[in-house]
Design an enzyme around this catalytic site. Structure first.
Site, short mmCIF file in Angstrom:
data_model
loop_
_atom_site.label_atom_id
_atom_site.label_comp_id
_atom_site.label_asym_id
_atom_site.label_seq_id
_atom_site.Cartn_x
_atom_site.Cartn_y
_atom_site.Cartn_z
N ARG A 172 52.57 40.08 62.99
CA ARG A 172 53.81 39.89 62.23
C ARG A 172 53.69 38.76 61.22
O ARG A 172 54.65 38.04 60.95
CB ARG A 172 54.99 39.64 63.18
N SER A 223 63.98 44.04 66.05
CA SER A 223 63.55 43.02 67.00
C SER A 223 63.71 41.63 66.39
O SER A 223 63.29 41.38 65.26
CB SER A 223 62.09 43.24 67.39
N GLU A 293 60.98 36.63 64.37
CA GLU A 293 60.27 37.27 63.28
C GLU A 293 61.21 37.54 62.11
O GLU A 293 60.81 38.09 61.09
CB GLU A 293 59.59 38.56 63.74
#
Length: 303
Positions: A172, A223, A293
């Site tokens: 990520r 997420s 993230e």
């Protein structure tokens, strides 16, 4: 306030950015533009540079938290910067930065091109996927990216290309998260020669898996936290009984603990506070640091 450019580009003032994020939160942009092609984006970047004003670029707004105070300067939204070309014989794919990554995944599947089956459930753009090294279900952008075309807002007259190897990809993460460069387009090298029906079936199965286990009916960013391997963020949060935890109208989803949903009229401050509270409780309860993230804009230095 700086005057608008004289050419016929649609700049708007004081536009609510809540309408440009999947969380449906965020204050107003001082200036907002949605360029329809690369030339317009470059021209707008040059205007911002000439005015010495801050410049930010957003895509689908699906991995983004914008502060309630909004954003100074010019905000470019590249969601109109769409289009792609796919070569069924070689597997070479080129896509504009604003092309929805699920759309590109479906196009590839129909041509029997394998490599993007994982991307069908990610509600973002090609540009965002490159910047964040988006991934799901065992696949990620870095595995298939060949090169990217960029513009440096300090030298907008000279777009340039970088190979994937220069982007310092990690989980990520990419080098682009620390640079001011804006993605114009990306090239992927997929695997050609597969059965389109089989690739399409796999792609559809991946989408069903995501939509059946994640809260797609409420505003969220996807997420929130990176998985602190070998652990899964959602499992850590759920094990501490944090599903349903709420601050204001921001809530840890009862369906998937690594999602924070807007239950109605949440503010960016609500969401930010809930992110910090989840981090605090996981650190206290398990001694593990959770790292978001989510990209934050307008929250102070560097944000």
């Amino acid at each position: 306030m700086a005057p608008a450019p004289s050419w016929p580009l649609a700049l708007r003032q004081g536009v609510a950015l809540a309408n440009f994020t999947s969380w449906k939160v965020g204050g107003a942009a001082e200036w907002l533009a949605e360029p329809g092609n690369q030339a317009e984006l470059v021209a707008l970047a040059a205007w911002a540079q000439a005015q010495a004003m801050p410049l930010r670029c957003i895509g689908a707004g699906s991995n983004l938290l914008i502060a309630d105070a909004g954003l100074a300067g010019l905000t470019l939204c590249n969601r109109r910067l769409q289009g792609s070309s796919l070569d069924a014989s070689t597997g070479l794919v080129e896509a504009e930065a604003g092309e929805p990554i699920p759309t590109l995944a479906r196009k590839a599947a129909r041509l029997g091109l394998s490599g993007l089956e994982w991307a069908v459930g990610i509600p973002g753009t090609v540009g965002g996927a490159v910047v964040m090294n988006a991934g799901a279900q065992g696949g990620c952008t870095a595995e298939w990216l060949k090169s990217v075309r960029l513009v440096d807002p300090t030298r907008p007259e000279a777009p340039f290309d970088l190979p994937a190897e220069a982007l310092e990809f990690a989980y990520r993460h990419s080098r682009l998260q620390a640079e001011a460069w804006i993605v114009l387009s990306a090239r992927f090298q997929l695997e050609a020669g597969h059965d389109p029906a089989a690739i399409t079936a796999r792609t559809s199965a991946n989408l069903h898996s995501r939509t059946s286990t994640q809260p797609y009916q409420q505003p969220s960013c996807g997420s929130v936290f990176r998985n602190p391997e070998p652990h899964k963020a959602g499992q850590l949060i759920e094990a501490l009984g944090l599903k349903g935890l709420q601050i204001g109208q921001a809530q840890v989803s009862p369906i998937h603990a690594n999602f924070i949903v807007n239950t109605g009229q949440a503010t960016a401050a609500d969401i930010s506070a809930l992110i910090e509270e989840v981090q605090r409780r996981v650190m206290t309860g398990r001694g593990i640091a959770l790292h978001p993230e989510v990209k934050r804009l307008g929250f102070g230095p560097g944000g």
